[in-house]
Design an enzyme around this catalytic site. Structure first.
Site, PDB file in Angstrom:
ATOM      1  N   GLY A  12       0.830  -1.220   0.000  1.00  0.00           N
ATOM      2  CA  GLY A  12       0.000   0.000   0.000  1.00  0.00           C
ATOM      3  C   GLY A  12       0.856   1.259   0.000  1.00  0.00           C
ATOM      4  O   GLY A  12       0.457   2.293   0.551  1.00  0.00           O
ATOM      5  N   GLN A  16      -2.227   6.947   1.293  1.00  0.00           N
ATOM      6  CA  GLN A  16      -2.034   8.163   2.105  1.00  0.00           C
ATOM      7  C   GLN A  16      -0.883   7.997   3.095  1.00  0.00           C
ATOM      8  O   GLN A  16       0.008   8.848   3.178  1.00  0.00           O
ATOM      9  CB  GLN A  16      -3.323   8.500   2.869  1.00  0.00           C
ATOM     10  CG  GLN A  16      -3.234   9.835   3.596  1.00  0.00           C
ATOM     11  CD  GLN A  16      -4.340  10.061   4.614  1.00  0.00           C
ATOM     12  OE1 GLN A  16      -5.147   9.181   4.899  1.00  0.00           O
ATOM     13  NE2 GLN A  16      -4.378  11.247   5.176  1.00  0.00           N
ATOM     14  N   ARG A  40      -2.277  -0.991  -8.308  1.00  0.00           N
ATOM     15  CA  ARG A  40      -2.438  -0.614  -9.716  1.00  0.00           C
ATOM     16  C   ARG A  40      -1.903   0.780  -9.992  1.00  0.00           C
ATOM     17  O   ARG A  40      -1.418   1.068 -11.081  1.00  0.00           O
ATOM     18  CB  ARG A  40      -3.909  -0.701 -10.128  1.00  0.00           C
ATOM     19  CG  ARG A  40      -4.406  -2.128 -10.218  1.00  0.00           C
ATOM     20  CD  ARG A  40      -5.704  -2.207 -10.990  1.00  0.00           C
ATOM     21  NE  ARG A  40      -6.796  -1.618 -10.236  1.00  0.00           N
ATOM     22  CZ  ARG A  40      -7.724  -2.324  -9.607  1.00  0.00           C
ATOM     23  NH1 ARG A  40      -7.709  -3.637  -9.665  1.00  0.00           N
ATOM     24  NH2 ARG A  40      -8.686  -1.739  -8.946  1.00  0.00           N
ATOM     25  N   ASP A  57      -0.562  -7.640  -5.516  1.00  0.00           N
ATOM     26  CA  ASP A  57      -1.967  -7.699  -5.122  1.00  0.00           C
ATOM     27  C   ASP A  57      -2.002  -8.566  -3.872  1.00  0.00           C
ATOM     28  O   ASP A  57      -1.778  -9.780  -3.965  1.00  0.00           O
ATOM     29  CB  ASP A  57      -2.810  -8.310  -6.254  1.00  0.00           C
ATOM     30  CG  ASP A  57      -4.282  -8.423  -5.872  1.00  0.00           C
ATOM     31  OD1 ASP A  57      -4.613  -8.279  -4.666  1.00  0.00           O
ATOM     32  OD2 ASP A  57      -5.108  -8.666  -6.776  1.00  0.00           O
ATOM     33  N   TYR A 147     -15.475  -2.607   7.467  1.00  0.00           N
ATOM     34  CA  TYR A 147     -14.091  -2.202   7.737  1.00  0.00           C
ATOM     35  C   TYR A 147     -13.721  -2.533   9.189  1.00  0.00           C
ATOM     36  O   TYR A 147     -12.674  -3.123   9.467  1.00  0.00           O
ATOM     37  CB  TYR A 147     -13.978  -0.697   7.471  1.00  0.00           C
ATOM     38  CG  TYR A 147     -12.641  -0.066   7.764  1.00  0.00           C
ATOM     39  CD1 TYR A 147     -11.496  -0.430   7.054  1.00  0.00           C
ATOM     40  CD2 TYR A 147     -12.524   0.931   8.738  1.00  0.00           C
ATOM     41  CE1 TYR A 147     -10.269   0.187   7.311  1.00  0.00           C
ATOM     42  CE2 TYR A 147     -11.312   1.560   8.995  1.00  0.00           C
ATOM     43  CZ  TYR A 147     -10.185   1.184   8.270  1.00  0.00           C
ATOM     44  OH  TYR A 147      -8.987   1.796   8.526  1.00  0.00           O
ATOM     45  N   LYS A 151     -10.996  -5.117  10.842  1.00  0.00           N
ATOM     46  CA  LYS A 151      -9.915  -4.631  11.709  1.00  0.00           C
ATOM     47  C   LYS A 151      -9.889  -5.395  13.032  1.00  0.00           C
ATOM     48  O   LYS A 151      -8.821  -5.701  13.546  1.00  0.00           O
ATOM     49  CB  LYS A 151     -10.042  -3.120  11.931  1.00  0.00           C
ATOM     50  CG  LYS A 151      -9.685  -2.288  10.696  1.00  0.00           C
ATOM     51  CD  LYS A 151      -8.229  -2.484  10.309  1.00  0.00           C
ATOM     52  CE  LYS A 151      -7.807  -1.689   9.098  1.00  0.00           C
ATOM     53  NZ  LYS A 151      -6.428  -1.966   8.662  1.00  0.00           N
ATOM     54  N   ILE A 177      -6.309  10.165   9.977  1.00  0.00           N
ATOM     55  CA  ILE A 177      -4.967  10.688   9.685  1.00  0.00           C
ATOM     56  C   ILE A 177      -5.095  11.894   8.756  1.00  0.00           C
ATOM     57  O   ILE A 177      -5.753  11.821   7.716  1.00  0.00           O
ATOM     58  CB  ILE A 177      -4.081   9.609   9.022  1.00  0.00           C
ATOM     59  CG1 ILE A 177      -4.014   8.341   9.891  1.00  0.00           C
ATOM     60  CG2 ILE A 177      -2.690  10.163   8.736  1.00  0.00           C
ATOM     61  CD1 ILE A 177      -3.338   8.502  11.236  1.00  0.00           C
TER      62      ILE A 177
HETATM   63  N1  NAD Z   1      -5.831   7.125   6.723  1.00  0.00           N
HETATM   64  C1  NAD Z   1      -6.488   6.998   7.854  1.00  0.00           C
HETATM   65  O1  NAD Z   1      -7.142   7.933   8.323  1.00  0.00           O
HETATM   66  C2  NAD Z   1      -6.413   5.697   8.613  1.00  0.00           C
HETATM   67  C3  NAD Z   1      -7.018   5.631   9.877  1.00  0.00           C
HETATM   68  C4  NAD Z   1      -6.983   4.441  10.580  1.00  0.00           C
HETATM   69  C5  NAD Z   1      -6.317   3.344  10.061  1.00  0.00           C
HETATM   70  N2  NAD Z   1      -5.733   3.424   8.826  1.00  0.00           N
HETATM   71  C6  NAD Z   1      -5.070   2.207   8.322  1.00  0.00           C
HETATM   72  O2  NAD Z   1      -3.792   2.507   7.827  1.00  0.00           O
HETATM   73  C7  NAD Z   1      -3.470   1.654   6.719  1.00  0.00           C
HETATM   74  C8  NAD Z   1      -3.089   2.511   5.511  1.00  0.00           C
HETATM   75  O3  NAD Z   1      -4.179   3.356   5.206  1.00  0.00           O
HETATM   76  P1  NAD Z   1      -4.108   4.545   4.166  1.00  0.00           P
HETATM   77  O4  NAD Z   1      -4.857   5.674   4.732  1.00  0.00           O
HETATM   78  O5  NAD Z   1      -2.738   4.760   3.673  1.00  0.00           O
HETATM   79  O6  NAD Z   1      -5.028   3.914   3.023  1.00  0.00           O
HETATM   80  P2  NAD Z   1      -5.088   4.282   1.460  1.00  0.00           P
HETATM   81  O7  NAD Z   1      -6.430   3.874   0.979  1.00  0.00           O
HETATM   82  O8  NAD Z   1      -4.637   5.649   1.217  1.00  0.00           O
HETATM   83  O9  NAD Z   1      -4.000   3.274   0.905  1.00  0.00           O
HETATM   84  C9  NAD Z   1      -4.210   1.896   0.874  1.00  0.00           C
HETATM   85  C10 NAD Z   1      -3.526   1.358  -0.338  1.00  0.00           C
HETATM   86  O10 NAD Z   1      -3.834  -0.055  -0.461  1.00  0.00           O
HETATM   87  C11 NAD Z   1      -3.868  -0.337  -1.845  1.00  0.00           C
HETATM   88  N3  NAD Z   1      -4.595  -1.556  -2.144  1.00  0.00           N
HETATM   89  C12 NAD Z   1      -5.942  -1.734  -2.260  1.00  0.00           C
HETATM   90  N4  NAD Z   1      -6.203  -3.006  -2.615  1.00  0.00           N
HETATM   91  C13 NAD Z   1      -5.007  -3.641  -2.716  1.00  0.00           C
HETATM   92  C14 NAD Z   1      -4.629  -4.956  -3.052  1.00  0.00           C
HETATM   93  N5  NAD Z   1      -5.517  -5.907  -3.370  1.00  0.00           N
HETATM   94  N6  NAD Z   1      -3.304  -5.272  -3.076  1.00  0.00           N
HETATM   95  C15 NAD Z   1      -2.383  -4.323  -2.762  1.00  0.00           C
HETATM   96  N7  NAD Z   1      -2.683  -3.058  -2.451  1.00  0.00           N
HETATM   97  C16 NAD Z   1      -3.991  -2.714  -2.415  1.00  0.00           C
HETATM   98  C17 NAD Z   1      -4.519   0.881  -2.468  1.00  0.00           C
HETATM   99  O11 NAD Z   1      -4.144   1.005  -3.801  1.00  0.00           O
HETATM  100  C18 NAD Z   1      -3.954   2.020  -1.645  1.00  0.00           C
HETATM  101  O12 NAD Z   1      -2.834   2.575  -2.287  1.00  0.00           O
HETATM  102  C19 NAD Z   1      -4.720   0.790   6.498  1.00  0.00           C
HETATM  103  O13 NAD Z   1      -4.560  -0.425   7.173  1.00  0.00           O
HETATM  104  C20 NAD Z   1      -5.822   1.588   7.149  1.00  0.00           C
HETATM  105  O14 NAD Z   1      -6.866   0.779   7.577  1.00  0.00           O
HETATM  106  C21 NAD Z   1      -5.776   4.573   8.099  1.00  0.00           C
END
Ligand code: NAD
Length: 326
Positions: A12, A16, A40, A57, A147, A151, A177
């Site tokens: 990932g 973000q 992707r 993936d 979700y 988790k 975040i």
């Molecule tokens: N951003 C927040 O506010 C927040 C809050 C709490 C927890 N989190 C956790 O932090 C982690 C990262 O979150 P984030 O905000 O960077 O999420 P994001 O959605 O910005 O990034 C997640 C990434 O996972 C990739 N992805 C989706 N399906 C996929 C697959 N099959 N194979 C490989 N990659 C795949 C997406 O392309 C994306 O780039 C996650 O576990 C999320 O649950 C985030």
């Protein structure tokens, strides 16, 4: 670099958190030692130029296995996920990526006897029956979103791999975040980023939760520090594996006021949609004393300090949009 962690993989990495975490890890451990992976979406220039990039993936174990073998990976930061709002629209996809993806990552980590695995959890593990103020580490975990279900199950699965196989899995229950580099990928707290992006672009914003809606947040520099500090925390002092962490709590109205004070003329409307119900099932504030006690966690940014830094950063650059899940 830590004695143990030599070759790091980030799943990932175009997301973000992943996009900024990868750069922070490369700064600390060297570009060649941190393999960024995306699904992707192509990486931005900074990610592309600062070290290796591969496609994975996570729902297909073979694709993880190939990269792990190619780079002799011993540590994984597993950030690939489907977030809350997209998860409610596509619950089966959320289950597949968040559960089967995590299971695949855990299995590869176990088979390759990895040093450590990091897997962020979320305040989405809490639900409508959980106390909403100063929510403790140990409490009711009955979420009402897919979700959140993934988790909670993910935390339990990580605990199982630690207890059963001795895999050193560590995690953080992140709140919303806020960051200026890459736009969030479809969560319930995205409004707290979108508001700043619109204001800096000279536009007004319509917020998708009510002005009273109050949630806990963490600014990206603190979110990264938390992961980096937990990574090197003394294992003998860790009683928990996945920790509550928070920076500050604020209502949507307080965010709008904080922006308006810095960008006069900015106006924010409030038109709650389906994400309001998700927000109302989550805590207003978080008790993160166990993280403070066990590995010295301490955030640096409150709402006002975050607003100053966020606006300065946004004025400085154009944000990257990860279109894959948006
Ligand atoms: N951003 C927040 O506010 C927040 C809050 C709490 C927890 N989190 C956790 O932090 C982690 C990262 O979150 P984030 O905000 O960077 O999420 P994001 O959605 O910005 O990034 C997640 C990434 O996972 C990739 N992805 C989706 N399906 C996929 C697959 N099959 N194979 C490989 N990659 C795949 C997406 O392309 C994306 O780039 C996650 O576990 C999320 O649950 C985030």
């Amino acid at each position: 670099m830590s004695k143990e962690m030599k070759q790091i993989l980030v799943t990932g990495a175009v997301g973000q958190i992943g996009s900024e975490l990868t750069m922070a890890l490369r700064k600390r451990y060297g570009g060649e030692n941190v393999v960024a992976t995306g699904h992707r979406t192509r990486p931005n220039a900074a990610l592309q130029d600062s070290g290796p990039f591969e496609f994975i993936d996570v729902s297909k174990r073979k694709t993880i296995e190939e990269v792990v073998r190619k780079y002799n990976i011993d540590t994984i930061y597993h950030l690939a996920a489907i977030l809350s709002a997209v998860g409610e629209e596509k619950p089966l996809l959320a289950w597949d990526v968040n559960m089967n993806g995590l299971y695949n990552v855990l299995e590869v980590a176990r088979e390759h006897e990895m040093v450590r695995l990091f897997c962020p959890s979320s305040i989405a593990v809490f639900g409508p029956e959980t106390p909403r103020d100063n929510t403790p580490q140990e409490t009711i975990l009955c979420p009402s979103t897919m979700y959140g279900v993934t988790k909670v199950a993910g935390e339990l699965l990580c605990d199982y791999y630690f207890e059963r196989f001795g895999l050193d899995v560590r995690g953080l229950r992140y709140p919303g975040i806020i960051s200026a580099e890459t736009l969030p990928g479809g969560g319930t707290t995205d409004y707290a980023v979108d508001m700043y992006v619109k204001a800096v672009a000279g536009e007004d914003y319509t917020c998708f939760v009510t002005q009273e809606t109050t949630l806990p947040f963490l600014y990206m520099p603190d979110a990264l520090n938390a992961l980096l500090e937990l990574a090197t925390a003394d294992e003998s002092k860790l009683i928990h594996r996945t920790f509550n962490v928070t920076g500050f709590s604020a209502s949507a109205a307080e965010f709008a006021e904080s922006v308006s004070r810095r960008i006069p003329g900015f106006s924010c409307g409030f038109e709650p949609d389906f994400r309001q119900i998700i927000a109302e099932s989550w805590p207003r504030s978080i008790d993160d004393n166990d993280a403070r006690r066990e590995w010295g966690w301490k955030p640096s940014f409150d709402l006002e300090a975050m607003s100053d830094d966020m606006i300065a950063r946004l004025k400085d650059k154009s944000v990257t949009i990860d279109t894959e899940t948006a």
